[in-house]
Design a protein around this motif. Structure first.
Motif, PDB file in Angstrom:
ATOM      1  N   ASN A   1       3.037  -8.613   3.222  1.00  0.00           N
ATOM      2  CA  ASN A   1       2.746  -9.937   3.019  1.00  0.00           C
ATOM      3  C   ASN A   1       3.352 -10.123   1.409  1.00  0.00           C
ATOM      4  O   ASN A   1       2.752 -11.069   0.861  1.00  0.00           O
ATOM      5  CB  ASN A   1       1.310 -10.020   2.949  1.00  0.00           C
ATOM      6  CG  ASN A   1       0.964 -10.018   4.280  1.00  0.00           C
ATOM      7  OD1 ASN A   1       1.549 -10.334   5.268  1.00  0.00           O
ATOM      8  ND2 ASN A   1      -0.588  -9.617   4.605  1.00  0.00           N
TER       9      ASN A   1
ATOM     10  N   ALA B   1       0.922 -11.195  -2.490  1.00  0.00           N
ATOM     11  CA  ALA B   1      -0.229 -10.904  -2.212  1.00  0.00           C
ATOM     12  C   ALA B   1      -0.525  -9.225  -2.565  1.00  0.00           C
ATOM     13  O   ALA B   1       0.669  -8.513  -2.911  1.00  0.00           O
ATOM     14  CB  ALA B   1      -0.297 -10.650  -0.726  1.00  0.00           C
TER      15      ALA B   1
ATOM     16  N   ASP C   1       0.903  -1.244  -0.093  1.00  0.00           N
ATOM     17  CA  ASP C   1       0.071   0.124   0.048  1.00  0.00           C
ATOM     18  C   ASP C   1       0.774   1.354   0.061  1.00  0.00           C
ATOM     19  O   ASP C   1       0.498   2.278   0.488  1.00  0.00           O
ATOM     20  CB  ASP C   1      -0.887   0.032   1.231  1.00  0.00           C
ATOM     21  CG  ASP C   1      -0.382  -0.139   2.679  1.00  0.00           C
ATOM     22  OD1 ASP C   1       1.019  -0.531   2.620  1.00  0.00           O
ATOM     23  OD2 ASP C   1      -1.050  -0.105   3.539  1.00  0.00           O
TER      24      ASP C   1
ATOM     25  N   THR D   1      -8.077  -8.488   1.432  1.00  0.00           N
ATOM     26  CA  THR D   1      -6.952  -8.501   0.156  1.00  0.00           C
ATOM     27  C   THR D   1      -6.948 -10.055  -0.174  1.00  0.00           C
ATOM     28  O   THR D   1      -7.511 -11.038   0.136  1.00  0.00           O
ATOM     29  CB  THR D   1      -5.674  -8.238   0.973  1.00  0.00           C
ATOM     30  OG1 THR D   1      -5.342  -9.165   2.235  1.00  0.00           O
ATOM     31  CG2 THR D   1      -5.552  -7.002   1.874  1.00  0.00           C
TER      32      THR D   1
ATOM     33  N   LEU E   1     -11.628  -4.128   4.819  1.00  0.00           N
ATOM     34  CA  LEU E   1     -10.614  -4.242   4.027  1.00  0.00           C
ATOM     35  C   LEU E   1     -10.414  -5.979   3.885  1.00  0.00           C
ATOM     36  O   LEU E   1     -10.321  -6.641   4.835  1.00  0.00           O
ATOM     37  CB  LEU E   1      -9.320  -3.909   4.988  1.00  0.00           C
ATOM     38  CG  LEU E   1      -7.761  -4.301   4.304  1.00  0.00           C
ATOM     39  CD1 LEU E   1      -7.627  -3.538   2.834  1.00  0.00           C
ATOM     40  CD2 LEU E   1      -6.839  -3.762   5.400  1.00  0.00           C
TER      41      LEU E   1
ATOM     42  N   HIS F   1      -1.727  -6.302  -0.846  1.00  0.00           N
ATOM     43  CA  HIS F   1      -2.366  -5.749   0.338  1.00  0.00           C
ATOM     44  C   HIS F   1      -2.595  -4.227   0.298  1.00  0.00           C
ATOM     45  O   HIS F   1      -1.430  -3.473   0.427  1.00  0.00           O
ATOM     46  CB  HIS F   1      -1.301  -5.848   1.663  1.00  0.00           C
ATOM     47  CG  HIS F   1      -2.014  -5.632   2.890  1.00  0.00           C
ATOM     48  ND1 HIS F   1      -2.583  -6.483   3.750  1.00  0.00           N
ATOM     49  CD2 HIS F   1      -2.133  -4.382   3.261  1.00  0.00           C
ATOM     50  CE1 HIS F   1      -2.902  -5.882   4.924  1.00  0.00           C
ATOM     51  NE2 HIS F   1      -2.749  -4.289   4.783  1.00  0.00           N
ATOM     52  N   ARG F   2      -3.523  -3.896  -0.274  1.00  0.00           N
ATOM     53  CA  ARG F   2      -4.095  -2.468  -0.394  1.00  0.00           C
ATOM     54  C   ARG F   2      -5.536  -2.247  -0.204  1.00  0.00           C
ATOM     55  O   ARG F   2      -6.361  -3.335  -0.141  1.00  0.00           O
ATOM     56  CB  ARG F   2      -3.588  -1.979  -1.646  1.00  0.00           C
ATOM     57  CG  ARG F   2      -4.012  -2.819  -2.840  1.00  0.00           C
ATOM     58  CD  ARG F   2      -3.172  -2.184  -4.057  1.00  0.00           C
ATOM     59  NE  ARG F   2      -1.961  -2.884  -4.444  1.00  0.00           N
ATOM     60  CZ  ARG F   2      -1.291  -3.605  -5.181  1.00  0.00           C
ATOM     61  NH1 ARG F   2      -2.512  -4.498  -5.739  1.00  0.00           N
ATOM     62  NH2 ARG F   2      -0.291  -3.939  -5.217  1.00  0.00           N
TER      63      ARG F   2
END
Ligand SMILES: [Zn+2]
Ligand SMILES: [Zn+2]
Lengths: 342, 158
Positions: free
Chosen positions: A42, B99, A16, B87, B85, B101-102
Motif C-alpha cells: 500500500n 501508508a 513490513d 494500519t 491489525l 502497513h506494519r
C-alpha cells in the motif's frame, strides 16, 4: 531473446519488510537476479531511492505496490503513480485493475490461496473476477520451495483451469521477500523474455509480463517456441498466438521446441544429477514427454505435434528436489487461434 | 513554536469493525513545517488461545480444502498468537502520502518537506483538507481501544 532473471514480489522497511531497498537489491544481486519489483504494501515511498540503488547495484528495479486489501492481495507492477487500494470491494475489482492499467501498470493475484484472516489478513483471494482479461498474471508460486506447497498447487490449478477456459493470462513466481535471511530452500526465478534488447529494460520487462513471455524455475531455464516446419517457417514465442493459417494460407506442420539452459545463474542453484521428465502439456492433457539429463549444459528438444483441438501448450520439467517429486520449471503458454473466431 | 492540535480521538473497535476503513478528515488552516501523528491500539494480541483456535478453525473452513483441514488444524500453532491489525494511511489536500502497513501497535509518524517516516512521502504540509485513514484489517479481541492524535508544528518558512 534475452531472458531477465527477476524476483517480482518484495518488501522493505516502508511496509513490513526488515530491509532497506539497498539491502534487498544487494541480496538479490548476490542470488543472480538482474531485476526486482518492489511491491511494498500500500505504499510506493520505498522507491525514492530507486535510481541510486539501480546505479549502485546494476539491478533493474520495477516500481510496484501490493494492494493489501481486506479481500485479497494484488501485486501491481509498473504503474507510474498511486491507484487507491482503499476503494477495493469484493465486487469492484475491475475498477481497481483499470486504474492500475491507466497508469501503465499490470495487476496480478498474489498468493491467492494463502490462508486468510485472521491467520494472514486479506491473504486469500476473495475478489469476484467477472472477466479474467481484467488481470495480467497469477502468482502461482509464492515463497520458497514453492513447488511443494499446498496453496501454490491450488494457484497452479487455477491458472491451468483459466487457460482451459480460453483465458490468456501469465503465471509468475514471487518470494514475498521480507528480509535477508539465509535459507536452504530452492528459490524460484521468474524469467522475462526481452523481445527488443535495445529498448529500456524496464519497459521491455513489463511488456514481457504483459504479453506472457515468462518462464519460471528453481534452476535451469526452460523456454518454449512453436516453429512451423519448412523453410522460413514462422517462430512463435511464449505468450503469442499461432494463427490458423500461415502467411501462405496453408496450414504448416508444427513442432514445439523446448530449450533447457542449465548454464543460467551458474553455481547459485543445485539439483542432484538425475534424469528429469520434460513434458509438453496442453488443454488436452500431456501431449508428449521425454527424459532429459538435468544439470548438464544446454539442450534443445523438438516435438512434432498436431494442433487439432488445442487452445494452449506449455512445457514443464519434473524431477526430484530434496527427495520430493516436483515441478522444477514451467513455461507460460503459447496459444492457438481457433476456427470459431475466439 | 506554535502547535496546532488537529485530531485527538479515542475509540473502541470490535470484531465487527474488521474490514472497514475509518476516515478522520481535518482542516489545516496554514501551511506548516511538520505533521506529527501518534497512533496506538491495544491489546495487540489475543491471549485466549482457545478462542484463537476457534477463530482459526473458522478460517480453515473458509480457506482450506476439506481434505486438508485436519492437517491445517494440527499446524495451527504457526499462526498463534493471533493479532489485531490496524494500519494508518495519509492523504494531503492533493494526493496520497502513503501508508504504514506494519504490525507495530504504537506508531509515531512524522512528515515534512524533506523527510517522512517509512511508508510516507516527504512533501509540503499544505493548508487544506487532510485525511487520516485507519484501515481495520482484523480485530480478533473482544474489543480494541485506540487513540489517534495529529498535530502540526512550525511555520512553512522555518
Ligand atoms: Zn501479500
Ligand atoms: Zn507481499
Amino acid at each position: 531473446m534475452r531472458w531477465l532473471a527477476c524476483e517480482l514480489h518484495t518488501h522493505t522497511l516502508h511496509s513490513d519488510g526488515k530491509q532497506t531497498l539497498r539491502e534487498l537489491a544487494d541480496g538479490a544481486a548476490k542470488l543472480g537476479f538482474e531485476c526486482i519489483a518492489l511491491t511494498d504494501h500500500n505504499t510506493m515511498s520505498g522507491l525514492a531511492d530507486k535510481d541510486a540503488v539501480e546505479r549502485e547495484t546494476g539491478l533493474v528495479i520495477l516500481p510496484g505496490m501490493e494492494w493489501t486489501t481486506f479481500h485479497g492481495h494484488m501485486v501491481t507492477i509498473g504503474a507510474s503513480e498511486f491507484a487507491d487500494w482503499r476503494l477495493a470491494e469484493p465486487g469492484n475489482l475491475r475498477e481497481g485493475t483499470a486504474a492500475v492499467r491507466r497508469r501503465g501498470g499490470l495487476a496480478g493475484l498474489a498468493h491467492p490461496f494463502r490462508i486468510g484472516s485472521p491467520a494472514c489478513t486479506g491473504c486469500f483471494w476473495e475478489f469476484e473476477i467477472r472477466d479474467w482479461s481484467d488481470l495480467d498474471y497469477i502468482e502461482v508460486w509464492s515463497t520458497t520451495f514453492a513447488a511443494i506447497k499446498e496453496d501454490n498447487r491450488r494457484a497452479f490449478e487455477l491458472w491451468t483451469s483459466r487457460l482451459n477456459a480460453g483465458d490468456r493470462i501469465a503465471a509468475t513466481s514471487g518470494r514475498d521477500w521480507h528480509e535477508q535471511k539465509e535459507t536452504d530452500d530452492p528459490l524460484s526465478v521468474t524469467y522475462l523474455g526481452l523481445a527488443d534488447e535495445s529498448a529500456p529494460l524496464q519497459e521491455e520487462a513489463l511488456r514481457a509480463l504483459r504479453e506472457g513471455r515468462v518462464a519460471v524455475t528453481i534452476g535451469p531455464l526452460l523456454t518454449l517456441t512453436v516453429v512451423e516446419e519448412g523453410d522460413n517457417g514462422a517462430v512463435y514465442a511464449l505468450g503469442s498466438e499461432v494463427p490458423l493459417a500461415s502467411g501462405a494460407g496453408a496450414r504448416q506442420p508444427l513442432k514445439a521446441c523446448a530449450d533447457l539452459r542449465a548454464s543460467v545463474r551458474e553455481g547459485l542453484w543445485e539439483l542432484h544429477p538425475q534424469s528429469g521428465r520434460l513434458v509438453l502439456t496442453s488443454n488436452k492433457g500431456d501431449l508428449l514427454e521425454l527424459s532429459v539429463h538435468l544439470a548438464e549444459g544446454d539442450s534443445r528438444h523438438s516435438f512434432p505435434f498436431d494442433r487439432e483441438g488445442l487452445l494452449w501448450i506449455r512445457a514443464e520439467l519434473w524431477g526430484v528436489v530434496r527427495g520430493v517429486h516436483a515441478r522444477i520449471a514451467f513455461t507460460n503458454a503459447i496459444y492457438f487461434e481457433r476456427g470459431d473466431g475466439r | 513554536m506554535s502547535i496546532d492540535l488537529l485530531i485527538d480521538r479515542t475509540g473502541s473497535l470490535s470484531p465487527d469493525d474488521s474490514k472497514t476503513h475509518l476516515r478522520f478528515p481535518f482542516r489545516l488552516d496554514r501551511e506548516c513545517a511538520n505533521l506529527h501523528i501518534e497512533f496506538d491500539y491495544s491489546p495487540k494480541l489475543l491471549e485466549d488461545e482457545e478462542r484463537a483456535r476457534e477463530l482459526l478453525d473458522a478460517a480453515f473452513e473458509l480457506y482450506v480444502e476439506p481434505a486438508r483441514r485436519a492437517a491445517a488444524r494440527a499446524n495451527a500453532e504457526r499462526y498463534l498468537p493471533l493479532a489485531n491489525l490496524v494500519t494508518v494511511s495519509v492523504d494531503d489536500p492533493n494526493r496520497y502520502r502513503g501508508a504504514c502497513h506494519r504490525q507495530d501497535p504504537m506508531q509515531r509518524l512524522h512528515l515534512s518537506a524533506v523527510e517522512a517516516s517509512p511508508g510516507l512521502l516527504p512533501g509540503r504540509i499544505e493548508e487544506g483538507e487532510w485525511t487520516l485513514t485507519l484501515s481495520v484489517h482484523a480485530i480478533v479481541t473482544e474489543s480494541c481501544s485506540y487513540r489517534l492524535k495529529a498535530w502540526a508544528t512550525g511555520e512553512d518558512n522555518e
